[in-house]
Write a protein that holds these residues in place. Structure first.
Motif, PDB file in Angstrom:
ATOM      1  N   LEU A  20     -46.430   0.277  57.800  1.00  0.00           N
ATOM      2  CA  LEU A  20     -45.424   1.232  57.325  1.00  0.00           C
ATOM      3  C   LEU A  20     -44.599   0.617  56.194  1.00  0.00           C
TER       4      LEU A  20
ATOM      5  N   ARG B 246     -46.442   0.684  52.953  1.00  0.00           N
ATOM      6  CA  ARG B 246     -46.480   2.031  52.384  1.00  0.00           C
ATOM      7  C   ARG B 246     -45.118   2.435  51.814  1.00  0.00           C
ATOM      8  N   VAL B 247     -44.047   2.030  52.494  1.00  0.00           N
ATOM      9  CA  VAL B 247     -42.706   2.325  51.992  1.00  0.00           C
ATOM     10  C   VAL B 247     -42.467   1.578  50.685  1.00  0.00           C
TER      11      VAL B 247
ATOM     12  N   GLU C 229     -43.618   5.555  49.616  1.00  0.00           N
ATOM     13  CA  GLU C 229     -43.635   6.602  50.640  1.00  0.00           C
ATOM     14  C   GLU C 229     -42.348   6.585  51.447  1.00  0.00           C
ATOM     15  N   ARG C 230     -42.063   7.715  52.080  1.00  0.00           N
ATOM     16  CA  ARG C 230     -40.880   7.851  52.936  1.00  0.00           C
ATOM     17  C   ARG C 230     -41.330   8.363  54.303  1.00  0.00           C
ATOM     18  N   PHE C 231     -40.671   7.906  55.340  1.00  0.00           N
ATOM     19  CA  PHE C 231     -41.020   8.306  56.695  1.00  0.00           C
ATOM     20  C   PHE C 231     -39.773   8.682  57.478  1.00  0.00           C
TER      21      PHE C 231
ATOM     22  N   GLU D  66     -34.640   7.354  59.037  1.00  0.00           N
ATOM     23  CA  GLU D  66     -35.452   7.577  57.851  1.00  0.00           C
ATOM     24  C   GLU D  66     -35.783   6.209  57.256  1.00  0.00           C
ATOM     25  N   LEU D  67     -37.042   5.980  56.990  1.00  0.00           N
ATOM     26  CA  LEU D  67     -37.515   4.724  56.396  1.00  0.00           C
ATOM     27  C   LEU D  67     -37.849   5.034  54.939  1.00  0.00           C
ATOM     28  N   ILE D  68     -37.041   4.487  54.017  1.00  0.00           N
ATOM     29  CA  ILE D  68     -37.185   4.794  52.599  1.00  0.00           C
ATOM     30  C   ILE D  68     -37.228   3.501  51.792  1.00  0.00           C
ATOM     31  N   PRO D  69     -37.767   3.544  50.561  1.00  0.00           N
ATOM     32  CA  PRO D  69     -37.785   2.345  49.717  1.00  0.00           C
ATOM     33  C   PRO D  69     -36.362   1.868  49.418  1.00  0.00           C
TER      34      PRO D  69
END
Length: 80
Positions: free
Chosen positions: A16, A19-20, A24-26, A37-40
């Motif tokens: 994950l 990908r971040v 990408e955002r999760f 929220e998992l964001i860059p």
């Protein structure tokens, strides 16, 4: 934005994070409800300001007035 469960996020955290880092955002859910929220990462305002100042100082160091002082340039402009 993709949703992923907390268990899956914990199990696959290294993937994950890669990908971040790629943009990408999760949304991480627990029992189907969004909890995080998992964001860059983005630099804070202070970090961006410091970087801009450093860039300007580096740019300024590359400039030259050809031996003239600012005062001489002002006087030269007034005489014209």
């Amino acid at each position: 934005m993709r949703k992923t469960g907390a268990f899956e996020a914990r199990t696959h955290l290294p993937q994950l994070l890669r990908r971040v880092a790629a943009g990408e955002r999760f949304v991480i859910t627990r029992y189907g409800r969004p909890v995080a929220e998992l964001i860059p990462f983005r630099a804070t305002g202070t970090d961006r300001i410091r970087a801009a100042i450093d860039d300007l100082k580096a740019f300024q160091a590359t400039l030259s007035l050809g031996g003239l002082s600012i005062r001489e340039m002002i006087e030269q402009g007034r005489s014209r």
